[in-house]
Design a protein around this motif. Sequence first.
Motif, PDB file in Angstrom:
ATOM      1  N   GLN A 291      21.930  37.265  43.385  1.00  0.00           N
ATOM      2  CA  GLN A 291      22.868  38.314  42.979  1.00  0.00           C
ATOM      3  C   GLN A 291      23.710  38.789  44.163  1.00  0.00           C
ATOM      4  N   GLN A 292      23.091  38.964  45.318  1.00  0.00           N
ATOM      5  CA  GLN A 292      23.823  39.410  46.502  1.00  0.00           C
ATOM      6  C   GLN A 292      24.836  38.367  46.960  1.00  0.00           C
ATOM      7  N   VAL A 293      24.444  37.102  46.939  1.00  0.00           N
ATOM      8  CA  VAL A 293      25.367  36.030  47.342  1.00  0.00           C
ATOM      9  C   VAL A 293      26.536  35.961  46.361  1.00  0.00           C
ATOM     10  N   ALA A 294      26.240  36.035  45.072  1.00  0.00           N
ATOM     11  CA  ALA A 294      27.309  35.986  44.068  1.00  0.00           C
ATOM     12  C   ALA A 294      28.219  37.206  44.165  1.00  0.00           C
TER      13      ALA A 294
ATOM     14  N   GLY B 271      33.254  39.840  44.338  1.00  0.00           N
ATOM     15  CA  GLY B 271      34.116  40.918  44.835  1.00  0.00           C
ATOM     16  C   GLY B 271      35.533  40.457  45.105  1.00  0.00           C
ATOM     17  N   THR B 272      35.675  39.296  45.712  1.00  0.00           N
ATOM     18  CA  THR B 272      37.025  38.783  45.965  1.00  0.00           C
ATOM     19  C   THR B 272      37.702  38.386  44.662  1.00  0.00           C
ATOM     20  N   PHE B 273      36.936  37.868  43.708  1.00  0.00           N
ATOM     21  CA  PHE B 273      37.503  37.500  42.411  1.00  0.00           C
ATOM     22  C   PHE B 273      38.017  38.740  41.680  1.00  0.00           C
ATOM     23  N   VAL B 274      37.222  39.799  41.684  1.00  0.00           N
ATOM     24  CA  VAL B 274      37.607  41.037  41.004  1.00  0.00           C
ATOM     25  C   VAL B 274      38.840  41.655  41.652  1.00  0.00           C
ATOM     26  N   ASP B 275      38.941  41.555  42.979  1.00  0.00           N
ATOM     27  CA  ASP B 275      40.093  42.133  43.670  1.00  0.00           C
ATOM     28  C   ASP B 275      41.392  41.421  43.318  1.00  0.00           C
ATOM     29  N   ARG B 276      41.312  40.191  42.878  1.00  0.00           N
ATOM     30  CA  ARG B 276      42.520  39.405  42.583  1.00  0.00           C
ATOM     31  C   ARG B 276      42.908  39.403  41.109  1.00  0.00           C
ATOM     32  N   HIS B 277      42.096  39.983  40.244  1.00  0.00           N
ATOM     33  CA  HIS B 277      42.381  39.970  38.815  1.00  0.00           C
ATOM     34  C   HIS B 277      42.323  41.385  38.250  1.00  0.00           C
ATOM     35  N   GLU B 278      42.862  41.535  37.045  1.00  0.00           N
ATOM     36  CA  GLU B 278      42.892  42.853  36.420  1.00  0.00           C
ATOM     37  C   GLU B 278      41.476  43.265  36.016  1.00  0.00           C
ATOM     38  N   ARG B 279      41.048  44.393  36.504  1.00  0.00           N
ATOM     39  CA  ARG B 279      39.658  44.825  36.322  1.00  0.00           C
ATOM     40  C   ARG B 279      39.330  45.167  34.883  1.00  0.00           C
TER      41      ARG B 279
END
Length: 116
Positions: free
Chosen positions: A66-69, A74-82
């Motif tokens: 879970q921590q590695v994912a 986090g970077t994926f969420v920052d680049r897409h609409e939450r």
Amino acid sequence: MGAVTETSAARRSFWRAPNYAAWFTADTASAAGGSLRALAVSLAGYAVSGSTAAAGWLGTAALIAQQVASVFGGTFVDRHERRTLIVINAAVGVCTWGGVWRRCSRRACSPTRCCS
């Protein structure tokens, strides 16, 4: 001067902030869900193996994964609409746990077979 203090005290209250109660409820439910998930993984590991050590290692491995994912998530969420991602996450969760419930409600699993 008393009215100024009362107004500033009211503005300091988080409960009076717009959407704070909704955020607080959702965040609390998320934390409770995460804790229950960690417990369920360990219990499932114990049900399958019968070993408390194996159940502990499985829970540890799940939390490390879970921590590695989370780093990549986090970077994926920052680049897409939450908001879209939240809806997708909720829909996938409902489908996944609905499938687990459906399978277990048909008595297709037991603690000794663990939904196999």
